[in-house]
Design an enzyme around this catalytic site. Sequence first.
Site, PDB file in Angstrom:
ATOM      1  N   ARG A 140       0.848  -1.204   0.000  1.00  0.00           N
ATOM      2  CA  ARG A 140       0.000   0.000   0.000  1.00  0.00           C
ATOM      3  C   ARG A 140       0.878   1.247   0.000  1.00  0.00           C
ATOM      4  NH1 ARG A 140       1.062   2.473   4.496  1.00  0.00           N
ATOM      5  NH2 ARG A 140       1.437   1.307   6.413  1.00  0.00           N
TER       6      ARG A 140
ATOM      7  N   TYR B  72       4.804   4.186   7.847  1.00  0.00           N
ATOM      8  CA  TYR B  72       4.481   3.250   8.920  1.00  0.00           C
ATOM      9  C   TYR B  72       3.138   3.606   9.560  1.00  0.00           C
ATOM     10  CZ  TYR B  72       9.039   0.994   9.077  1.00  0.00           C
ATOM     11  OH  TYR B  72      10.161   0.253   8.769  1.00  0.00           O
TER      12      TYR B  72
ATOM     13  N   TYR C 109       0.111   1.800  12.573  1.00  0.00           N
ATOM     14  CA  TYR C 109      -0.212   0.759  13.555  1.00  0.00           C
ATOM     15  C   TYR C 109      -1.627   0.263  13.310  1.00  0.00           C
ATOM     16  CZ  TYR C 109      -1.989  -1.128  17.969  1.00  0.00           C
ATOM     17  OH  TYR C 109      -2.584  -1.921  18.911  1.00  0.00           O
TER      18      TYR C 109
ATOM     19  N   ALA D  90      -6.128   6.907   9.289  1.00  0.00           N
ATOM     20  CA  ALA D  90      -5.080   6.736   8.278  1.00  0.00           C
ATOM     21  C   ALA D  90      -5.693   6.228   6.977  1.00  0.00           C
ATOM     22  CB  ALA D  90      -4.029   5.746   8.778  1.00  0.00           C
ATOM     23  N   ILE D  91      -5.012   6.530   5.880  1.00  0.00           N
ATOM     24  CA  ILE D  91      -5.424   6.082   4.554  1.00  0.00           C
ATOM     25  C   ILE D  91      -4.215   5.495   3.843  1.00  0.00           C
ATOM     26  CG2 ILE D  91      -6.297   6.786   2.285  1.00  0.00           C
ATOM     27  CD1 ILE D  91      -7.782   9.063   3.707  1.00  0.00           C
TER      28      ILE D  91
ATOM     29  N   ALA E 166      -8.152   3.277   8.191  1.00  0.00           N
ATOM     30  CA  ALA E 166      -8.122   2.792   9.568  1.00  0.00           C
ATOM     31  C   ALA E 166      -8.548   3.945  10.469  1.00  0.00           C
ATOM     32  CB  ALA E 166      -6.740   2.286   9.947  1.00  0.00           C
TER      33      ALA E 166
ATOM     34  N   CYS F  85       3.053   7.511  10.088  1.00  0.00           N
ATOM     35  CA  CYS F  85       3.013   8.145   8.770  1.00  0.00           C
ATOM     36  C   CYS F  85       4.118   9.177   8.589  1.00  0.00           C
ATOM     37  CB  CYS F  85       1.640   8.766   8.515  1.00  0.00           C
ATOM     38  SG  CYS F  85       0.312   7.543   8.527  1.00  0.00           S
TER      39      CYS F  85
END
Length: 226
Positions: free
Chosen positions: A76, A80, A82, A153-154, A168, A184
């Site tokens: 993806r 980084y 989590y 997050a994307i 997420a 990120c």
Amino acid sequence: MPEARNSAVEWRVSERPQAYPEAVAAMEARVAEIRAGRAPELVWLLEHPPLYTAGTSADDADLVDPDRFPVYRTGRGGQYTYHGPGQRVAYVMLDLQRRGGDLRRYVQDLEDWLIRTLASFNVTGERREGRVGIWIDRERLGGPAGREDKIAAIGVRVRRWVTYHGIALNVEPDLGHFEGIVPCGVRAHGVTSLVDLGLPVTLADVDVALQAAFEEVFGRETIAGG
């Protein structure tokens, strides 16, 4: 004659945490089925056990504690992040070729989906130039001047115009687990969750909000899944 495509989007919710390698393999198999016209598009809602993933732009220096949780290199986009219990992951497998073939618009739609979902809980999620994901202005909520926290997050990947990976959203994860990475690649800001913002929200509440907002952004035709 090509096979007829099912235009409805299937929704699937996994009640137990899903191992990351198996989830990626399942996504890749479904992407192939969608591309071949043998399966409908899919939104898969799940949690993972605690782990870190490294996207295609990940900097090794951002892995602060490599021994804390398993680390998976993934195809993806992004850096980084989590994943763990209390975080709602939505893996989105859509046929962009059928939906206009605009990848930039797709990412904007994911952002809009998250913003609308948060708005249903009276939370203002915002985009930030140069930063991926959705952010909360903590100063506006009475926090320190200039503080902004990431709440979602994307990270996406596209194979033959079919998307996978996705978003997420932090509902009630252990925010201390983010300390093993620079999320990120952004060092100047933190992370938050709906519960951290003082909202007694469950994953089930978020699932309802996600589906309603998804239908507003991507269309209303859906089918139930297991």
